[in-house]
Every structure is written in structure tokens, then in C-alpha cells.
Design an enzyme around this catalytic site. Structure first.
Site, PDB file in Angstrom:
ATOM      1  N   GLU A  68       6.685 -14.874 -11.802  1.00 45.11           N
ATOM      2  CA  GLU A  68       6.068 -13.611 -11.237  1.00 45.11           C
ATOM      3  C   GLU A  68       5.636 -12.805 -12.175  1.00 45.11           C
ATOM      4  O   GLU A  68       4.783 -12.183 -11.767  1.00 45.11           O
ATOM      5  CB  GLU A  68       7.108 -13.034 -10.048  1.00 45.11           C
ATOM      6  N   LYS A  87       5.641  -4.569  -4.436  1.00 43.06           N
ATOM      7  CA  LYS A  87       6.898  -4.379  -4.294  1.00 43.06           C
ATOM      8  C   LYS A  87       7.563  -4.320  -2.912  1.00 43.06           C
ATOM      9  O   LYS A  87       8.447  -5.027  -2.715  1.00 43.06           O
ATOM     10  CB  LYS A  87       7.310  -2.757  -4.723  1.00 43.06           C
ATOM     11  N   CYS A 144       0.670  -1.218  -0.168  1.00 41.49           N
ATOM     12  CA  CYS A 144      -0.102  -0.147   0.074  1.00 41.49           C
ATOM     13  C   CYS A 144       0.808   1.496   0.041  1.00 41.49           C
ATOM     14  O   CYS A 144       1.750   1.425   0.715  1.00 41.49           O
ATOM     15  CB  CYS A 144      -0.953   0.057   1.196  1.00 41.49           C
ATOM     16  N   LYS A 151      11.738 -15.046 -11.597  1.00 37.76           N
ATOM     17  CA  LYS A 151      11.500 -14.190 -12.476  1.00 37.76           C
ATOM     18  C   LYS A 151      10.411 -14.422 -13.498  1.00 37.76           C
ATOM     19  O   LYS A 151       9.493 -13.660 -13.762  1.00 37.76           O
ATOM     20  CB  LYS A 151      12.712 -13.691 -13.383  1.00 37.76           C
ATOM     21  N   HIS A 188      15.979 -37.704  -8.356  1.00 41.92           N
ATOM     22  CA  HIS A 188      15.244 -38.096  -7.283  1.00 41.92           C
ATOM     23  C   HIS A 188      13.746 -37.943  -7.340  1.00 41.92           C
ATOM     24  O   HIS A 188      13.236 -37.942  -6.266  1.00 41.92           O
ATOM     25  CB  HIS A 188      16.177 -37.592  -6.377  1.00 41.92           C
ATOM     26  N   GLU A 212      16.358 -18.001  -9.210  1.00 38.59           N
ATOM     27  CA  GLU A 212      16.154 -16.555  -9.353  1.00 38.59           C
ATOM     28  C   GLU A 212      15.619 -16.470 -10.901  1.00 38.59           C
ATOM     29  O   GLU A 212      14.539 -15.936 -11.099  1.00 38.59           O
ATOM     30  CB  GLU A 212      17.467 -15.871  -9.166  1.00 38.59           C
ATOM     31  N   ASN A 258      -1.463   1.867   5.553  1.00 39.97           N
ATOM     32  CA  ASN A 258      -0.652   0.654   5.044  1.00 39.97           C
ATOM     33  C   ASN A 258      -0.403  -0.177   6.129  1.00 39.97           C
ATOM     34  O   ASN A 258       0.131   0.178   7.106  1.00 39.97           O
ATOM     35  CB  ASN A 258       0.701   1.381   4.371  1.00 39.97           C
ATOM     36  N   GLY A 259      -0.764  -1.480   6.204  1.00 42.26           N
ATOM     37  CA  GLY A 259      -0.332  -2.326   7.212  1.00 42.26           C
ATOM     38  C   GLY A 259      -1.536  -3.118   7.643  1.00 42.26           C
ATOM     39  O   GLY A 259      -2.671  -3.240   6.824  1.00 42.26           O
ATOM     40  N   TRP A 319      -2.828  -2.664  -1.710  1.00 39.55           N
ATOM     41  CA  TRP A 319      -2.546  -4.057  -1.843  1.00 39.55           C
ATOM     42  C   TRP A 319      -3.479  -4.826  -0.668  1.00 39.55           C
ATOM     43  O   TRP A 319      -3.119  -4.553   0.310  1.00 39.55           O
ATOM     44  CB  TRP A 319      -1.261  -4.634  -1.632  1.00 39.55           C
ATOM     45  N   ARG A 350       3.584  -0.498  -4.989  1.00 39.00           N
ATOM     46  CA  ARG A 350       3.440  -0.706  -3.771  1.00 39.00           C
ATOM     47  C   ARG A 350       1.948  -1.699  -3.491  1.00 39.00           C
ATOM     48  O   ARG A 350       1.751  -2.316  -2.302  1.00 39.00           O
ATOM     49  CB  ARG A 350       3.462   0.195  -2.704  1.00 39.00           C
TER      50      ARG A 350
HETATM   51  O1  M6R Z   1      12.523  -5.701  -0.420  1.00 34.62           O
HETATM   52  P1  M6R Z   1      13.258  -7.010  -0.391  1.00 34.62           P
HETATM   53  O2  M6R Z   1      14.359  -7.284  -0.927  1.00 34.62           O
HETATM   54  O3  M6R Z   1      13.130  -7.378   1.296  1.00 34.62           O
HETATM   55  O4  M6R Z   1      11.935  -7.971  -0.871  1.00 34.62           O
HETATM   56  C1  M6R Z   1      12.299  -9.269  -0.812  1.00 34.62           C
HETATM   57  C2  M6R Z   1      11.093  -9.854  -1.922  1.00 34.62           C
HETATM   58  O5  M6R Z   1       9.862  -9.530  -1.386  1.00 34.62           O
HETATM   59  C3  M6R Z   1      11.523  -9.591  -3.224  1.00 34.62           C
HETATM   60  O6  M6R Z   1      12.750  -9.997  -3.561  1.00 34.62           O
HETATM   61  C4  M6R Z   1      10.389 -10.179  -4.275  1.00 34.62           C
HETATM   62  O7  M6R Z   1      10.867 -11.612  -4.195  1.00 34.62           O
HETATM   63  C5  M6R Z   1      10.579  -9.754  -5.463  1.00 34.62           C
HETATM   64  N1  M6R Z   1       9.166  -9.409  -6.136  1.00 34.62           N
HETATM   65  C6  M6R Z   1      11.247 -10.917  -6.505  1.00 34.62           C
HETATM   66  O8  M6R Z   1      11.127  -9.961  -7.741  1.00 34.62           O
END
Ligand code: M6R
Length: 610
Positions: free
Chosen positions: A490, A605, A2, A487, A506, A483, A101-102, A75, A28
Site C-alpha cells: 500500500e 484512511k 473525504c 504494508k 500447492h 499484514e 462525504n459519502g 477521495w 481522508r
Molecule cells: O478504520 P478501520 O480499521 O476499520 O480500517 C480498515 C481498513 O480500511 C484499514 O485497516 C486499511 O486496510 C489500512 N489502510 C491498512 O494500512
């Protein structure tokens, strides 16, 4: 999660300034948005489910003569995205509006109390609504008093923005474990969840601390602690240029941020080297004695930052001769890990506001660990609560999918490992110098890795209809596979899965059938032959293999259907380069599938809830 923006000023129209700020905070959360504006003694509230564009459509044609207001981009946590659940929420008489927010953890009991004792009728399903009703119940002419009384009843992690038509010149903000800053303008002042929201207008800010209230009017900013003492705060100067938070001609922030990686890598390294190429960790006090005292290191993080830790483990163990465990923060904090004053806890976070990481850090501190954080956002909560901070120099990362934050986190891991090794004497000067020389070559090599873009665009066109993709690798390549897979899933919503290549047989190999796409990372010289065997195994089951190898290692062409090459470099450093084609591939596949790349569904984010 948010985004909040608040404005009080005589410069411009509050509506336009707030909506512009919300657009810059849309990363956000983007389930709904809204504004509350004080216009000629009235409180006007407009809100709409969906993107901010929907809100703009709703209010187009309306003119609001307003100098004070708040806005929110959501969010969803409590209650589905809908007009009714959108913020701002208002008091029954429509005089007070709140954005939040929260999470309010005790909102159920507060809601029951408000219904029973004050006969309040609730109009939404969101926890936020209890805040505005509490403020309204306590309001007797002074908004600060009412907000303090309401806050005293709330449990959870949250930041809020409040306006009231009966106290019309001010915006009140409050922070408890969710980010908030105040921007210092000329004839105007701001509150916001993050710097990009207000960077266009101000470059001087106050970082609001936990359990502090900030009150802005057009001429003044006051900060109070919970005992209502006025707090002094040093001004923080933002050094980013405003353009770094803009798309700069790229179609998406993600693509721009992928292309910013050579610069981010260069900056992160060179900020830490003196004229003799020795590492200077200004602001970090980790002496030889400290390092010799540690018998264990935990690297704790979430998502992409966790994946950076998986790669960092290899180098830190090798150079510092200290065992390293890498763990996701949400698990670490609840399993009673063995931590004491001989533990170094490394928290990795782009935003520095990730709730799970922050709570894991606090848990480690309580148990006596020393905390070093690797953080991108200066002055963020993780940075502030750490004993030592290593800032990455990625610049603002706006796209939800993390790219340049990851590579600069990796660079930080190498620098930290080298520092530990040379300080403890577990690596010698010749090795150090050779490694630094190789690190210094990386930014140029990252540019060369970006040159894979046109061929990856072609691959993406061939692959985008697949619903399953596997990523395999060994050693550091396994970490990069995770990673690459994250990517892809997501931003494209393809079901992608990463696994250490040796583990495939396995169980997971049962899923490989004719034309299953497998991305095989084979950048490690000493594991190259083993990887070729793993590729054979999946090829034998009909897989379509995209290999990723270092230039010159072309034996892979005999087995893989397509090969992507990255520039030659030492094995330890390949993750800095190999992830780049994977980011680009994910980007173009998502683009072919018509996905909203910078704002993937269900994500935000900065994950400031548990
Ligand atoms: O701000 P942060 O690095 O702590 O965030 C951690 C994860 O939420 C963040 O890396 C998330 O996995 C990304 N969307 C990945 O692209």
C-alpha cells in the site's frame, strides 16, 4: 472518506482556519480540495484538483474577509479527480455551496428529475451536485427548511456541510452514516468529519448522531432530529493532547506512529488491569453466563483490522474454547452467515467508521448476535452501535497505513482472550498470571524491536528496486505475513503477496525464481523446523530470503540471506513484535522509491463507502 470542515466565528479568518483543518483531514482523501467562504455578502468558491497545496497556491495573494465557510478534501467516488468535480458545488445562482462525504445512491433519478422539472444544467459528474440543486430548488428564505426537504429525498450514506449567502451567519451540517462532529469554541463553532481538524481550537465537542442536522453560528450550536425536535447532547471532552495529531519531528506520520507502539501497547494493557493485575473490562458486560452461552465467535473487519483478527483467533480459541471464524466485512454481510443469539460478533476497526464493518455489525445484530467492538476512535459509529466496546489506546492514527492501531488491536485480542478464559474457567490462575507477566514485558520488547531500524534502512536500499516480494509464515506468523505484505504494497506499490508457508508448494511456488525476494517469518518455536524447510524450498528455486526469527534461534542464518531478530517471547505473543520490523522495512522501501508515504495513491484512511 473525504473530509469536511465548517467554521462560523469571530476569531480569526475563516479561510485560514478551514484550510488548516483540511490539512489535518487530508488523510481522508486527497484527490482535490476546495473552500466556500461568505465574504461581505458574497459567496466565494475556490477549488483545485490535487493536494491542498494546489488550492493554497491558487488562492495565495487573495484576501478573503470571511467569518463563515466550509471546506472539503476529496477521495473521488463519482467522477474522476478534476477541478469541475471538486467540492464545494454551488447552486446555479451561486448563492448556496455544499460539501459532501459519502454517496448519494439515487442521484441518477434525482438528476433526471432536476433536469426535467427544474431545467437545471449540471456542471460536474459528481453525485453531490444534486444536493445543492435540491436545496436551491427548496430554498424560500430559510436554509434549515430547504436542507431538510432536500435530505428527505436522498438515499445513501453521507454527511454534508452547507452555506448560503442569503443566510450568511450559519453553517449547516447533516449526518447519515458518515461521521460528523461539532466543536464548541469561544466566539466560534465548528463542524468537521473528525477531531484532528479542530483540535487546535477546541477540546469540547458534540458527537452528531445519524439523521441529525447541526446548525452552527458564532455563538450557538443547535442539533435537530429529522422531525425538527431540538436534541440535547452531552459534551464530549477530547483527552488527546494536540501534539498527538502532529508529526512531532518525524518526517512522516507513519514513522512517528511506528515509534509510538510501545506506548500504545502499554496504555492498552494497563488501562485494563487493576492493582492485582486482574482484567477489568469497565463498560463491558460479558459475564460467565454470557460466555458459556456463546457457541461461536465471528471476528469481522477490513484490511489491517482483519489481519489483527487472524492472529486473535488463535488466542481466543485456545483460551476461551469457543470456535472463531475471521471474515472480511464486505463478504460477511452479503453471504447470509449463520448467526444467532449464541453468536458473539467482534468488530475490529481503528476508525469505527468503516462502512463494510458497520453494515456487517448491523446484519449480525439483526440476527441476534451480541456485538463487542474493538475500536480506536472514541464515540465512532461502530462503538456507538455495539453492545460492548473495548477501546484501544493507540491515540490518533493519521497515516493511511495502519501501524499502531494494529498492534493495539492485537493487544486487545490477548486481553479479551485472557478475560474469557479466566472468567469461563478454561484457563487456570497460574497460566493467567504467567501470560499477564509476559504481556507486561511486551512494551519494552517492542522498543527493542524498533532498534532494528538502522539495519532495515540498509536492507531497504538493497531491495527497493524489486517489483515482487513474497511473505510467508505459519500459524500466527501467517497472519503477520498478510499484514507485512499489505504494508509494503500500500505504501511502496510493490506487488507483494503473502501466503501460509505450507501452502506455497500447492501452486504459488511456481512464481519463485532467481533473486525473488521472500520474507520468511519463523518466530514460532514449534513450527521453526517446518519453516526452515519452507525456506529451503524457496532457496532451491533461487529466492533471496530475509528471515525473521526470535533472538537465540539462529539456525535460520544457515538458510536465509539476511536475518532480522526480535526479542525472545512466548510464541503466542510474537505478532506484537514481528510486525514492527515489517512496518519499518515497508516504510524505508517506500521512502527509497520516493513514494508519498502518508498519503498513498488511491487510498484514504477511513473507508466510509462500500
Ligand atoms: O478504520 P478501520 O480499521 O476499520 O480500517 C480498515 C481498513 O480500511 C484499514 O485497516 C486499511 O486496510 C489500512 N489502510 C491498512 O494500512
Amino acid at each position: 472518506m473525504c473530509g469536511i470542515v465548517g467554521y462560523a466565528g469571530s476569531v480569526g479568518n475563516a479561510k485560514d482556519i478551514i484550510i488548516d483543518g483540511l490539512k489535518r483531514l487530508e488523510y481522508r482523501g486527497y484527490d482535490s480540495s476546495g473552500v466556500a467562504l461568505i465574504c461581505n455578502g458574497k459567496l466565494e468558491v475556490r477549488k483545485r484538483v490535487g493536494r491542498i497545496a494546489n488550492l493554497e497556491e491558487l488562492i495565495k495573494g487573495e484576501t478573503f474577509d470571511s467569518k463563515v465557510g466550509i471546506g472539503h478534501t476529496r477521495w473521488a467516488t463519482h467522477g474522476a479527480p478534476s477541478d469541475a468535480n471538486s467540492h464545494p458545488h454551488t447552486s446555479p445562482d451561486g448563492s448556496i455551496a455544499v460539501v459532501h462525504n459519502g454517496i448519494i445512491e439515487n442521484y441518477v433519478e434525482l438528476k433526471e428529475w432536476l433536469i426535467k422539472e427544474h431545467g437545471i444544467t449540471f456542471r460536474s459528474e459528481v453525485d453531490t451536485e444534486v444536493i445543492v440543486h435540491l436545496i436551491s430548488v427548496f430554498f424560500e428564505g430559510n436554509l434549515e427548511d430547504a436542507v431538510f426537504k432536500a435530505i428527505a429525498m436522498l438515499r445513501g450514506a453521507f454527511s454534508i456541510g452547507v452555506v448560503c449567502k442569503n443566510d450568511p451567519d450559519k453553517v449547516i451540517g447533516f449526518r447519515r452514516n458518515a461521521p460528523m462532529i461539532a466543536g464548541i469554541g469561544k466566539g466560534c463553532n465548528f463542524i468537521a468529519s473528525d477531531i484532528p481538524a479542530i483540535l487546535k481550537h477546541v477540546r469540547e465537542i458534540y458527537l452528531i448522531e445519524n439523521n441529525e442536522m447541526v446548525v452552527i453560528t458564532k455563538d450557538d450550536i443547535k442539533i435537530y432530529d429529522m422531525d425538527r425536535n431540538e436534541m440535547h447532547r452531552d459534551i464530549f471532552h477530547v483527552t488527546w493532547d494536540a501534539e498527538s495529531a502532529e508529526k512531532g519531528g518525524y518526517e512522516h506520520f507513519m514513522l512517528k506512529e511506528i515509534h509510538e507502539q510501545p506506548k500504545g501497547l502499554y496504555d492498552t494493557l494497563h488501562r485494563r488491569l487493576d492493582e492485582n493485575d486482574m482484567i477489568k473490562l469497565d463498560g463491558i458486560n460479558l459475564t460467565k453466563e454470557h460466555l458459556e452461552n456463546f457457541n461461536k465467535i465471528y471476528i469481522v473487519a477490513c484490511g489491517t483490522a482483519y489481519h489483527a483478527g487472524l492472529v486473535g483467533k488463535f488466542t481466543i480459541e485456545k483460551m476461551a474454547h469457543i470456535p472463531v471464524e475471521v471474515e472480511v466485512a464486505s463478504e460477511f454481510r452479503y453471504r447470509d452467515p449463520f448467526v444467532d443469539d449464541k453468536t458473539l460478533f467482534i468488530a475490529v476497526s481503528q476508525s469505527g467508521e468503516t462502512s463494510d464493518t458497520l453494515e456487517a455489525l448491523r446484519e449480525a445484530k439483526r440476527k441476534g448476535a451480541r456485538v463487542l467492538s474493538v475500536v480506536n476512535v472514541v464515540g465512532s459509529s461502530v462503538a456507538r452501535e455495539s453492545d460492548d466496546v473495548f477501546y484501544t489506546w493507540a491515540g490518533p492514527e493519521i497515516a493511511v497505513a495502519s501501524t499502531k492501531a494494529y498492534t493495539t488491536q492485537l493487544m486487545s485480542m490477548y486481553i479479551i482472550a485472557l478475560y474469557m478464559g479466566i472468567t469461563k474457567g478454561t484457563i487456570d490462575k497460574a497460566y493467567y498470571e504467567e501470560f499477564i507477566k509476559d504481556l507486561k514485558a511486551i512494551p519494552e520488547k517492542a522498543k527493542a524491536a524498533l532498534a532494528t531500524e538502522p539495519s532495515l534502512q540498509v536492507f531497504a536500499r538493497e531491495l527497493y528496486k524489486n517489483e515482487h516480494v513474497f511473505f510467508i509464515g505459519r500459524g500466527p506468523d501467517a497472519g503477520v505475513s498478510y499484514e507485512g505484505s499489505l504494508k509494503l504494497k500500500e505504501i511502496s506499490y510493490i506487488n507483494s503477496f503473502a501466503i501460509a508457508a505450507g501452502e506455497l508448494k500447492h501452486g504459488t511456488i511456481a512464481l519463485i525464481e532467481k533473486d525473488t525476494v521472500v520474507v520468511a517469518l519463523a518466530t514460532q518455536d514449534k513450527l521453526y523446523e517446518k519453516m526452515l524447510s519452507n525456506i529451503q524450498e524457496v532457496k532451491a528455486r533461487g529466492a533471496y530470503v530475509i528471515g525473521l526469527a526470535k533472538e537465540g534461534n539462529d539456525k535460520i542464518e544457515k538458510q536465509a540471506d539476511k536475518v532480522i531478530y526480535i526479542p525472545e517471547c512466548r510464541d503466542e505473543l510474537t505478532p506484537l513484535l514481528s510486525v514492527i520490523p515489517l512496518q519499518i522495512l515497508a516504510y524505508y522501501i517506500a521512502k527509497e522509491r520516493g513514494c508519498d508515504i502518508d498519503k498513498p495513491k488511491n487510498l484514504a484512511k477511513s473507508v466510509t463507502v462500500e
